[in-house]
Design a protein around this motif. Structure first.
Motif, short mmCIF file in Angstrom:
data_model
loop_
_atom_site.label_atom_id
_atom_site.label_comp_id
_atom_site.label_asym_id
_atom_site.label_seq_id
_atom_site.Cartn_x
_atom_site.Cartn_y
_atom_site.Cartn_z
N GLN A 82 6.28 -4.57 8.70
CA GLN A 82 6.47 -5.88 8.08
C GLN A 82 5.48 -6.89 8.65
O GLN A 82 4.91 -7.69 7.92
CB GLN A 82 7.91 -6.36 8.29
N GLU A 83 5.27 -6.82 9.95
CA GLU A 83 4.37 -7.76 10.60
C GLU A 83 2.92 -7.61 10.11
O GLU A 83 2.25 -8.59 9.82
CB GLU A 83 4.41 -7.53 12.12
N TYR A 84 2.43 -6.37 10.02
CA TYR A 84 1.04 -6.22 9.58
C TYR A 84 0.89 -6.48 8.09
O TYR A 84 -0.17 -6.89 7.63
CB TYR A 84 0.40 -4.91 10.05
N LYS A 85 1.96 -6.28 7.32
CA LYS A 85 1.90 -6.64 5.90
C LYS A 85 1.85 -8.16 5.71
O LYS A 85 1.18 -8.65 4.82
CB LYS A 85 3.10 -6.07 5.14
N ASP A 86 2.58 -8.88 6.56
CA ASP A 86 2.62 -10.34 6.46
C ASP A 86 1.29 -10.98 6.86
O ASP A 86 0.82 -11.88 6.18
CB ASP A 86 3.74 -10.91 7.33
N ASP A 87 0.71 -10.51 7.97
CA ASP A 87 -0.53 -11.13 8.46
C ASP A 87 -1.27 -10.13 9.35
O ASP A 87 -1.06 -10.08 10.56
CB ASP A 87 -0.21 -12.41 9.24
N LEU A 88 -2.15 -9.35 8.74
CA LEU A 88 -2.86 -8.29 9.44
C LEU A 88 -3.73 -8.82 10.57
O LEU A 88 -3.74 -8.26 11.67
CB LEU A 88 -3.70 -7.46 8.46
N SER A 89 -4.45 -9.90 10.35
CA SER A 89 -5.35 -10.42 11.39
C SER A 89 -4.57 -10.89 12.61
O SER A 89 -4.95 -10.60 13.75
CB SER A 89 -6.24 -11.54 10.84
N HIS A 90 -3.47 -11.60 12.40
CA HIS A 90 -2.64 -12.03 13.53
C HIS A 90 -2.06 -10.83 14.26
O HIS A 90 -2.01 -10.79 15.49
CB HIS A 90 -1.51 -12.95 13.05
N PHE A 91 -1.62 -9.84 13.50
CA PHE A 91 -1.05 -8.63 14.09
C PHE A 91 -2.08 -7.93 15.00
O PHE A 91 -1.78 -7.58 16.14
CB PHE A 91 -0.60 -7.68 12.97
N LEU A 92 -3.30 -7.75 14.49
CA LEU A 92 -4.35 -7.07 15.27
C LEU A 92 -4.75 -7.87 16.51
O LEU A 92 -5.01 -7.30 17.57
CB LEU A 92 -5.57 -6.79 14.40
N LEU A 93 -4.76 -9.19 16.40
CA LEU A 93 -5.13 -10.03 17.54
C LEU A 93 -4.02 -10.07 18.60
O LEU A 93 -4.30 -10.27 19.79
CB LEU A 93 -5.46 -11.45 17.08
N SER A 94 -2.78 -9.89 18.18
CA SER A 94 -1.68 -9.99 19.14
C SER A 94 -1.39 -8.69 19.89
O SER A 94 -0.71 -8.72 20.92
CB SER A 94 -0.41 -10.46 18.43
N ILE A 95 -1.91 -7.57 19.43
CA ILE A 95 -1.60 -6.28 20.07
C ILE A 95 -2.04 -6.22 21.55
O ILE A 95 -1.24 -5.81 22.39
CB ILE A 95 -2.21 -5.11 19.26
N PRO A 96 -3.25 -6.63 21.91
CA PRO A 96 -3.62 -6.56 23.33
C PRO A 96 -2.70 -7.38 24.23
O PRO A 96 -2.28 -6.90 25.30
CB PRO A 96 -5.05 -7.11 23.36
N LYS A 97 -2.36 -8.58 23.81
CA LYS A 97 -1.47 -9.43 24.61
C LYS A 97 -0.10 -8.78 24.76
O LYS A 97 0.48 -8.76 25.85
CB LYS A 97 -1.33 -10.80 23.97
N ARG A 98 0.41 -8.23 23.67
CA ARG A 98 1.72 -7.57 23.72
C ARG A 98 1.70 -6.37 24.66
O ARG A 98 2.67 -6.14 25.39
CB ARG A 98 2.12 -7.11 22.33
N ALA A 99 0.64 -5.60 24.61
CA ALA A 99 0.54 -4.41 25.47
C ALA A 99 0.53 -4.81 26.94
O ALA A 99 1.14 -4.14 27.78
CB ALA A 99 -0.71 -3.62 25.13
#
Length: 119
Positions: free
Chosen positions: A69-86
Motif C-alpha cells: 500500500q505504501e509504495y502504491k501510494d507514493d513510490l518515491s517517498h517509499f524508496l527514500l524512506s527505506i534506508p532510514k527505516r533499516a
C-alpha cells in the motif's frame, strides 16, 4: 505494546455505589481495575508475553500489505524512506522491548502491593 490508563465511573460492590475507578488496558484488554474510593483492586490474569507475541505476529502478518500500500501510494517517498527505516529498526525494537519490561515490572509491582494489602 500499548498501555492505556483511564478513569471511569463504575459500580463498586464494596462501596455499593457508582464511584471513580482507575482502569489499565494492555493492548485493548483490561489488565487492572482499582476503586479510587476503597482502593479495592481487581487484577486480570493477562499474560504479557503472550500479548506481545500476538502483537508481533499481527505486525509481521500485515507487513506485506502495508508495504504494498505504501509504495502504491507514493513510490518515491517509499524508496527514500527505506534506508532510514533499516537503520532505525533495531532502536525501535529495543524501544518495544523496554516498554514490555516496564509493563511486566509494573504488573509484578501491582501484584506485590495487592498481596501486601491482603495480609
Amino acid at each position: 505494546m500499548k498501555r492505556i490508563e483511564m478513569e471511569a465511573d463504575l459500580f463498586c460492590i464494596h462501596c455499593k455505589d457508582e464511584v471513580p475507578h482507575k482502569i489499565i488496558y494492555i493492548n485493548d484488554k483490561i489488565s487492572h481495575l482499582e476503586c479510587e474510593v476503597c482502593s479495592r483492586v481487581i487484577d486480570m490474569s493477562l499474560d504479557i508475553q503472550k500479548e506481545f507475541y500476538k502483537e508481533v505476529y499481527r505486525r509481521i502478518a500485515s507487513k506485506p500489505h502495508r508495504i504494498t500500500q505504501e509504495y502504491k501510494d507514493d513510490l518515491s517517498h517509499f524508496l527514500l524512506s527505506i534506508p532510514k527505516r533499516a537503520i532505525t529498526k533495531p532502536y525501535r525494537l529495543l524501544k518495544d522491548i523496554k516498554e514490555i519490561r516496564e509493563i511486566k515490572k509494573e504488573k509484578e509491582l501491582q501484584l506485590h502491593v495487592y498481596d501486601k494489602k491482603e495480609q
